[in-house]
Motif scaffolding. Structure first.
Motif, PDB file in Angstrom:
ATOM      1  N   TRP A  78       0.815  -1.211   0.000  1.00  0.00           N
ATOM      2  CA  TRP A  78       0.000   0.000   0.000  1.00  0.00           C
ATOM      3  C   TRP A  78       0.854   1.268   0.000  1.00  0.00           C
ATOM      4  O   TRP A  78       0.343   2.356  -0.215  1.00  0.00           O
ATOM      5  N   VAL A  79       2.164   1.125   0.255  1.00  0.00           N
ATOM      6  CA  VAL A  79       3.060   2.275   0.175  1.00  0.00           C
ATOM      7  C   VAL A  79       3.406   2.545  -1.290  1.00  0.00           C
ATOM      8  O   VAL A  79       3.345   3.688  -1.760  1.00  0.00           O
ATOM      9  N   ARG A  80       3.756   1.479  -2.031  1.00  0.00           N
ATOM     10  CA  ARG A  80       4.190   1.685  -3.415  1.00  0.00           C
ATOM     11  C   ARG A  80       3.030   1.816  -4.392  1.00  0.00           C
ATOM     12  O   ARG A  80       3.149   2.471  -5.433  1.00  0.00           O
ATOM     13  N   ASN A  81       1.875   1.164  -4.094  1.00  0.00           N
ATOM     14  CA  ASN A  81       0.764   1.170  -5.042  1.00  0.00           C
ATOM     15  C   ASN A  81       0.301   2.575  -5.441  1.00  0.00           C
ATOM     16  O   ASN A  81       0.090   2.836  -6.634  1.00  0.00           O
ATOM     17  N   PRO A  82       0.125   3.508  -4.483  1.00  0.00           N
ATOM     18  CA  PRO A  82      -0.281   4.863  -4.877  1.00  0.00           C
ATOM     19  C   PRO A  82       0.743   5.534  -5.787  1.00  0.00           C
ATOM     20  O   PRO A  82       0.376   6.214  -6.751  1.00  0.00           O
ATOM     21  N   LEU A  83       2.035   5.333  -5.493  1.00  0.00           N
ATOM     22  CA  LEU A  83       3.085   5.975  -6.289  1.00  0.00           C
ATOM     23  C   LEU A  83       3.095   5.443  -7.721  1.00  0.00           C
ATOM     24  O   LEU A  83       3.203   6.206  -8.687  1.00  0.00           O
ATOM     25  N   ASN A  84       2.970   4.129  -7.869  1.00  0.00           N
ATOM     26  CA  ASN A  84       2.979   3.555  -9.219  1.00  0.00           C
ATOM     27  C   ASN A  84       1.690   3.835  -9.975  1.00  0.00           C
ATOM     28  O   ASN A  84       1.695   3.990 -11.198  1.00  0.00           O
ATOM     29  N   LEU A  85       0.567   3.893  -9.246  1.00  0.00           N
ATOM     30  CA  LEU A  85      -0.694   4.250  -9.889  1.00  0.00           C
ATOM     31  C   LEU A  85      -0.632   5.677 -10.405  1.00  0.00           C
ATOM     32  O   LEU A  85      -1.024   5.962 -11.550  1.00  0.00           O
ATOM     33  N   LEU A  86      -0.120   6.584  -9.578  1.00  0.00           N
ATOM     34  CA  LEU A  86      -0.017   7.987  -9.997  1.00  0.00           C
ATOM     35  C   LEU A  86       0.966   8.163 -11.154  1.00  0.00           C
ATOM     36  O   LEU A  86       0.794   9.062 -11.981  1.00  0.00           O
ATOM     37  N   ALA A  87       1.978   7.316 -11.220  1.00  0.00           N
ATOM     38  CA  ALA A  87       2.935   7.407 -12.330  1.00  0.00           C
ATOM     39  C   ALA A  87       2.254   7.154 -13.673  1.00  0.00           C
ATOM     40  O   ALA A  87       2.634   7.732 -14.698  1.00  0.00           O
ATOM     41  N   VAL A  88       1.208   6.307 -13.667  1.00  0.00           N
ATOM     42  CA  VAL A  88       0.485   5.993 -14.903  1.00  0.00           C
ATOM     43  C   VAL A  88      -0.407   7.165 -15.328  1.00  0.00           C
ATOM     44  O   VAL A  88      -0.537   7.454 -16.523  1.00  0.00           O
ATOM     45  N   VAL A  89      -1.018   7.856 -14.341  1.00  0.00           N
ATOM     46  CA  VAL A  89      -1.940   8.958 -14.682  1.00  0.00           C
ATOM     47  C   VAL A  89      -1.258  10.322 -14.673  1.00  0.00           C
ATOM     48  O   VAL A  89      -1.837  11.315 -15.126  1.00  0.00           O
ATOM     49  N   LYS A  90      -0.025  10.388 -14.177  1.00  0.00           N
ATOM     50  CA  LYS A  90       0.700  11.653 -14.025  1.00  0.00           C
ATOM     51  C   LYS A  90       0.749  12.505 -15.311  1.00  0.00           C
ATOM     52  O   LYS A  90       0.603  13.730 -15.249  1.00  0.00           O
ATOM     53  N   PRO A  91       0.944  11.891 -16.484  1.00  0.00           N
ATOM     54  CA  PRO A  91       0.997  12.709 -17.707  1.00  0.00           C
ATOM     55  C   PRO A  91      -0.325  13.396 -18.044  1.00  0.00           C
ATOM     56  O   PRO A  91      -0.350  14.308 -18.881  1.00  0.00           O
ATOM     57  N   TYR A  92      -1.425  12.982 -17.411  1.00  0.00           N
ATOM     58  CA  TYR A  92      -2.746  13.485 -17.803  1.00  0.00           C
ATOM     59  C   TYR A  92      -3.405  14.360 -16.732  1.00  0.00           C
ATOM     60  O   TYR A  92      -4.559  14.746 -16.882  1.00  0.00           O
ATOM     61  N   VAL A  93      -2.677  14.677 -15.646  1.00  0.00           N
ATOM     62  CA  VAL A  93      -3.266  15.471 -14.566  1.00  0.00           C
ATOM     63  C   VAL A  93      -2.289  16.554 -14.121  1.00  0.00           C
ATOM     64  O   VAL A  93      -1.093  16.487 -14.402  1.00  0.00           O
ATOM     65  N   MET A  94      -2.820  17.558 -13.421  1.00  0.00           N
ATOM     66  CA  MET A  94      -1.993  18.597 -12.812  1.00  0.00           C
ATOM     67  C   MET A  94      -1.893  18.300 -11.315  1.00  0.00           C
ATOM     68  O   MET A  94      -2.910  18.223 -10.627  1.00  0.00           O
ATOM     69  N   ILE A  95      -0.682  18.121 -10.833  1.00  0.00           N
ATOM     70  CA  ILE A  95      -0.460  17.851  -9.413  1.00  0.00           C
ATOM     71  C   ILE A  95       0.195  19.077  -8.792  1.00  0.00           C
ATOM     72  O   ILE A  95       1.286  19.494  -9.207  1.00  0.00           O
ATOM     73  N   SER A  96      -0.464  19.677  -7.797  1.00  0.00           N
ATOM     74  CA  SER A  96       0.032  20.898  -7.167  1.00  0.00           C
ATOM     75  C   SER A  96       1.247  20.597  -6.281  1.00  0.00           C
ATOM     76  O   SER A  96       1.514  19.442  -5.932  1.00  0.00           O
ATOM     77  N   GLU A  97       1.969  21.657  -5.895  1.00  0.00           N
ATOM     78  CA  GLU A  97       3.110  21.493  -5.003  1.00  0.00           C
ATOM     79  C   GLU A  97       2.678  20.925  -3.658  1.00  0.00           C
ATOM     80  O   GLU A  97       3.376  20.103  -3.061  1.00  0.00           O
ATOM     81  N   LYS A  98       1.520  21.368  -3.168  1.00  0.00           N
ATOM     82  CA  LYS A  98       0.996  20.871  -1.892  1.00  0.00           C
ATOM     83  C   LYS A  98       0.711  19.372  -1.986  1.00  0.00           C
ATOM     84  O   LYS A  98       1.043  18.597  -1.079  1.00  0.00           O
ATOM     85  N   GLU A  99       0.080  18.967  -3.094  1.00  0.00           N
ATOM     86  CA  GLU A  99      -0.230  17.554  -3.292  1.00  0.00           C
ATOM     87  C   GLU A  99       1.047  16.718  -3.406  1.00  0.00           C
ATOM     88  O   GLU A  99       1.163  15.639  -2.825  1.00  0.00           O
ATOM     89  N   LYS A 100       2.010  17.239  -4.156  1.00  0.00           N
ATOM     90  CA  LYS A 100       3.288  16.551  -4.330  1.00  0.00           C
ATOM     91  C   LYS A 100       3.986  16.372  -2.981  1.00  0.00           C
ATOM     92  O   LYS A 100       4.510  15.288  -2.670  1.00  0.00           O
ATOM     93  N   LYS A 101       3.981  17.435  -2.171  1.00  0.00           N
ATOM     94  CA  LYS A 101       4.620  17.375  -0.850  1.00  0.00           C
ATOM     95  C   LYS A 101       3.958  16.314   0.024  1.00  0.00           C
ATOM     96  O   LYS A 101       4.632  15.526   0.693  1.00  0.00           O
ATOM     97  N   ASP A 102       2.630  16.279   0.008  1.00  0.00           N
ATOM     98  CA  ASP A 102       1.902  15.284   0.798  1.00  0.00           C
ATOM     99  C   ASP A 102       2.233  13.866   0.342  1.00  0.00           C
ATOM    100  O   ASP A 102       2.458  12.967   1.169  1.00  0.00           O
TER     101      ASP A 102
END
Length: 366
Positions: free
Chosen positions: A275-299
């Protein structure tokens, strides 16, 4: 004059904002780099799991089950990722290959590990994927040809009836238990990539399209699939995301996936190393199609660091769950993948883990 004052104020605020962002970025970078301290004895931990008698690796120091396909392939993958594969003597690598060969069925071509208790669809698909990856890293070959599924619908092959037609496959996807456990359902489906590749061209294409039609029709409003807790839904979505990546397709509803992922990691307790790596790898797949704010990135970064450290154990490894006393090959894999993903988030290269000098000496002494 008033315009000049306003301009100066704007420039000052902008400069202050950039300065804060740079400071935050530096702090995050230092925190990610500091993680390496917890990985210093990981490769000695791996070496101590080696069983020279079989040529395989145990899953944990507890040695509750014999060396397995998955634990052995995980270690081989991590050794290669860390640039150590060419330092291992050829006789040892030959034993690894022979160990994996011992699980292959001469008739079907599949690898079947009796120590795995997953259903046959997931077990076979996972084993095939793991072994293919390990042999590629070792520049090795299979003992018998890889599976080739017969096109004849009337020929029943054990555990392969769902791949005999599109109708069978659709029915099979419906029975995977998405509402009960989308993590398991998504995992079972995701393991079929290599198995589907064994089909004849036309049927293979039809089944792939049926699969993506099913996923599009059954996606939740929150971007995940099925029922259960948010982490279970997220983990199912992560498994599904591997199919979108494998077939180079854009995952639908990327913004909803981002929002739900953030909600999950901010509000739910992380009780499993995956459950630690799953969010990171899931976000890596959608990352090119979304805007992630600095606050979100920090969290994302800070929460991931905090979570992965909870699984660090005194034996040098990382455990699967919070309640486990010992590290496991799976827990270590999740921790290494998490580390490399976090380095990517802060713009660092996925450099080799430190303190691997003792790995080969420990391996050869077992």
């Amino acid at each position: 004059m008033r315009r000049i004052y306003i301009l100066i104020a704007v420039l000052t605020l902008t400069s202050f904002s950039i300065s804060c962002k740079n400071q935050q970025g530096s702090e995050l970078l230092l925190e990610v780099e500091a993680l390496d301290k917890s990985y210093e004895n990981l490769f000695v931990f791996y070496a101590n799991l080696y069983d020279s008698g079989t040529g395989g690796f145990y899953d944990s120091p507890e040695k509750k089950t014999p060396p397995r396909i998955e634990s052995t392939c995980r270690v081989i993958s991590r050794i290669d990722d860390n640039g150590l594969i060419n330092t291992v003597p050829e006789p040892i690598k030959k034993k690894w290959v022979e160990f994996l060969h011992s699980f292959q069925d001469s008739v079907t071509g599949f690898y079947d590990d009796p120590n795995e208790h997953r259903n046959i669809d997931m077990r076979r698909g996972r084993a095939l994927s793991y072994v293919k990856g390990a042999f590629k890293r070792l520049a090795a070959s299979t003992k018998y040809p890889y599976p080739k599924i017969k096109g004849n619908k009337d020929v029943e092959e054990d555990g392969l009836i769902h791949l005999k037609s599109v109708e069978n496959f659709n029915h099979w996807m419906d029975t995977l238990g998405w509402e009960d456990n989308p993590w398991r359902a998504g995992g079972t489906l995701s393991t079929q990539g290599n198995v589907i590749a064994s089909l004849d061209g036309t049927l293979q294409e039809q089944i792939v399209e049926a699969m993506f039609d099913f996923l599009a029709e059954n996606q939740n409003k929150n971007g995940f699939w099925g029922g259960g807790s948010l982490y279970v839904q997220l983990s199912g979505a992560f498994k599904v995301s591997s199919l979108y990546r494998f077939y180079e397709r854009e995952m639908p509803n990327a913004n909803q996936i981002l929002k739900s992922t953030l909600k999950c990691i901010r509000e739910e307790e992380c009780r499993n190393s995956t459950w630690v790596r799953n969010p990171l790898n899931l976000l890596a797949v959608v990352k090119p199609y979304v805007m992630i704010s600095e606050k979100e990135k920090k969290d994302i970064i800070k929460i991931s660091i905090e979570n992965v450290l909870r699984f660090s154990r005194n034996d040098g490894g990382f455990s699967n769950s919070l309640k486990d006393e010992f590290g496991t090959t799976d827990g270590c894999s999740q921790a290494i993948i998490t580390r490399n993903a976090l380095r990517d988030w802060v713009g660092l290269e996925p450099l080799n883990l430190p303190n691997t000098d003792s790995f080969l000496l420990t391996l050869q002494s077992n």
